[in-house]
Design an enzyme around this catalytic site. Structure first.
Site, PDB file in Angstrom:
ATOM      1  N   PHE A  55       0.822  -1.216   0.000  1.00  0.00           N
ATOM      2  CA  PHE A  55       0.000   0.000   0.000  1.00  0.00           C
ATOM      3  C   PHE A  55       0.860   1.272   0.000  1.00  0.00           C
ATOM      4  CE2 PHE A  55      -2.177   2.837   3.320  1.00  0.00           C
ATOM      5  CZ  PHE A  55      -2.765   3.649   2.364  1.00  0.00           C
ATOM      6  N   GLU A  85       5.181  -7.211   7.551  1.00  0.00           N
ATOM      7  CA  GLU A  85       3.813  -7.661   7.790  1.00  0.00           C
ATOM      8  C   GLU A  85       3.181  -6.529   8.582  1.00  0.00           C
ATOM      9  OE1 GLU A  85       2.124 -10.270   6.814  1.00  0.00           O
ATOM     10  OE2 GLU A  85       3.779 -11.188   5.719  1.00  0.00           O
ATOM     11  N   THR A 134       6.081   2.794  12.630  1.00  0.00           N
ATOM     12  CA  THR A 134       4.695   3.126  12.991  1.00  0.00           C
ATOM     13  C   THR A 134       4.614   3.789  14.367  1.00  0.00           C
ATOM     14  OG1 THR A 134       2.620   2.067  13.648  1.00  0.00           O
ATOM     15  CG2 THR A 134       4.555   0.708  13.794  1.00  0.00           C
ATOM     16  N   ASP A 135       3.532   4.533  14.587  1.00  0.00           N
ATOM     17  CA  ASP A 135       3.301   5.115  15.919  1.00  0.00           C
ATOM     18  C   ASP A 135       2.876   4.052  16.925  1.00  0.00           C
ATOM     19  OD1 ASP A 135       0.731   4.602  14.955  1.00  0.00           O
ATOM     20  OD2 ASP A 135      -0.055   6.605  15.351  1.00  0.00           O
ATOM     21  N   GLU A 136       2.545   2.849  16.440  1.00  0.00           N
ATOM     22  CA  GLU A 136       2.044   1.817  17.363  1.00  0.00           C
ATOM     23  C   GLU A 136       3.124   1.333  18.327  1.00  0.00           C
ATOM     24  OE1 GLU A 136      -0.698  -0.985  15.656  1.00  0.00           O
ATOM     25  OE2 GLU A 136      -1.190   0.386  14.033  1.00  0.00           O
ATOM     26  N   TYR A 138       2.334  -7.190  16.286  1.00  0.00           N
ATOM     27  CA  TYR A 138       2.799  -6.311  15.191  1.00  0.00           C
ATOM     28  C   TYR A 138       3.637  -5.170  15.748  1.00  0.00           C
ATOM     29  CZ  TYR A 138       2.556  -2.319  11.971  1.00  0.00           C
ATOM     30  OH  TYR A 138       2.871  -1.221  11.204  1.00  0.00           O
ATOM     31  N   LYS A 188       7.642  -4.291  15.198  1.00  0.00           N
ATOM     32  CA  LYS A 188       8.132  -3.039  14.620  1.00  0.00           C
ATOM     33  C   LYS A 188       9.051  -2.324  15.624  1.00  0.00           C
ATOM     34  CE  LYS A 188       7.291  -1.301  11.175  1.00  0.00           C
ATOM     35  NZ  LYS A 188       7.877  -1.402   9.801  1.00  0.00           N
ATOM     36  N   ALA A 209       8.410  -9.283  -1.921  1.00  0.00           N
ATOM     37  CA  ALA A 209       8.162 -10.727  -1.976  1.00  0.00           C
ATOM     38  C   ALA A 209       6.802 -11.053  -2.577  1.00  0.00           C
ATOM     39  CB  ALA A 209       8.257 -11.315  -0.572  1.00  0.00           C
TER      40      ALA A 209
END
Ligand code: NAD
Ligand code: TYD
Length: 371
Positions: A13, A85, A135-137, A161, A165, A35
């Site tokens: 994306f 992922e 990511t902010d996560e 996830y 990260k 991939a």
């Protein structure tokens, strides 16, 4: 002279939006290593077919010999590392691939980059950057009154996830400090826009609403995300590559905090307006409250003042303009959606939503279970 870059995950994306943007602006050649997992799709790059500036290589970021070979052959001035992922729900159902790709894969990229960088001299060495897209996560969750995440917010990842990260960010940091690899990390909030796989909230809701299916809102729908249009993320990465300081982290966010229920409400209203002939109008009646995601982070919010102040970046799309563009894109690209939502996608939908029981919503009582 324009220098080439190596992009990983450039068929996904954000990666494909970035590659289209970069090549569209004539910023130099791109070698795109991907991939092609379920999330990677060459159709995203169809407009680049025959463009000599785009070299696509199907392969795994965990393949050290492949990555080293690409670096030696193409001698890029930067690596922009998107491949990962990326879906929290999938990480809950099957965390293994997240550890393999996000942690081991990033480790391999760093090792290959380090060997390549060690062999560079002069201007080539000066110029080289390893840009890690994160990511902010990694920062965990906020209460409604907490200040937004800033670059010094302590890491507190809550999902497999986010943990994978966070681990990759720590590796990048260590390769900077220990080996002197010129790295930069960006931590971005939730993206939306064209080419997003319809497992994520916004494209899933659009696809389901148009198909007359339930709109599954997790828990009470009051979780907050800070939405950023993907084109604004691509422009942020461009300015970070051009002028970001080595060793720094830049938070990227759109300043658009919305509850999930607000997002779904806005989407349904847009669909009511843009598809007046839809037999499922009003689309909001399809909302169905379902069992919450385990460990669900309540709120994310990004403080992007460092990026805005230091690198003069600002988001161009408001949530309203970006969401309208996005809905229009999905309406004009129904074939793209139907191509990616067959086969393996159907199995995922059964796995993720099959076990979720419908629950009464607390936020908008009366809208639950319309279908
Ligand atoms: P995505 O899932 O749409 O795309 C990931 C891409 O990586 C796919 O093309 C896939 O084929 C490729 N890939 C996966 N494993 C690979 C491997 N082992 N080797 C090579 N390629 C592989 O993800 P996205 O939403 O475009 O996210 C891109 C990056 O941005 C990720 O690192 C993600 O953590 C980060 N990010 C995403 C968001 C968001 O809202 N989507 C927000 C902040 C940060
Ligand atoms: P998602 O797009 O998966 O991004 P992330 O979990 O990385 O923030 O989800 C965004 C929000 O939407 C999140 O709070 C979970 C929620 N959500 C639902 O309520 N229903 C759904 O079917 C999905 C996929 C997400």
């Amino acid at each position: 002279m324009k220098h080439g870059i190596l992009v990983t995950g450039g068929a996904g994306f954000i990666g494909s939006n970035f590659v289209l943007d970069w090549l569209g602006a004539g910023l130099g050649p791109v070698v795109n290593l991907d991939a092609l997992t379920y999330a990677g799709n060459l159709e995203n790059l169809a407009s680049m077919e025959g463009n000599p500036g785009h070299t696509f290589v199907r392969g795994d970021i965990g393949d050290l010999a492949l990555v080293q070979g690409l670096l030696e052959k193409h001698r890029p001035s930067a690596i922009v590392h998107f491949a990962a992922e990326s879906h929290v729900d999938r990480s809950i159902v099957g965390p293994e691939t997240f550890l393999r790709t996000n942690i081991d894969g990033t480790f391999t990229m760093l090792q290959a980059a380090r060997k390549y960088y060690d062999g560079l001299e002069g201007a080539e060495r000066e110029r080289f950057r390893f840009l890690h897209v994160s990511t902010d996560e990694v920062y965990g969750t906020l209460s409604p009154t907490d200040p937004a995440f800033h670059e010094e917010t302590p890491y507190a990842p809550n999902s497999p996830y986010a943990a994978s990260k966070a681990a990759s960010d720590h590796l990048v940091r260590a390769w900077l400090h220990t080996y002197g690899l010129p790295t930069i990390i960006t931590n971005c909030s939730n993206n939306y826009g064209p080419y997003q796989f319809p497992e994520k909230l916004i494209p899933l809701m659009i696809a389901n609403a148009l198909a007359g299916k339930a709109l599954p809102v997790y828990g009470d729908g009051q979780q907050v995300r800070d939405w950023l249009y993907v084109g604004d993320h691509a422009s942020a990465l461009r300015v970070v590559l051009a002028n970001g300081r080595v060793g720094e982290t830049y938070n990227v966010g759109g300043g658009n905090q919305r509850t999930n229920l607000e997002v779904v409400t806005t989407l349904c209203a847009l669909l009511d307006e843009l598809v007046p002939e839809s037999k499922f109008k009003p689309h909001f009646q399809q909302v169905k409250y379902v069992t919450d995601r385990p460990g669900h982070d309540r709120r994310y919010a990004i403080d992007a003042r460092k990026l805005e102040g230091e690198l003069k970046w600002s988001a161009q799309e408001s949530f309203e303009t970006g969401l309208r563009k996005t809905v229009q894109w999905y309406l004009s690209n129904a074939e793209w959606v139907s191509n990616v939502t067959s086969g393996a996608y159907q199995q995922w939908v059964t796995k993720n939503y099959g076990d979720r029981t419908a629950v009464a919503g607390t936020a908008a009582a009366g809208t639950e279970g319309a279908r």
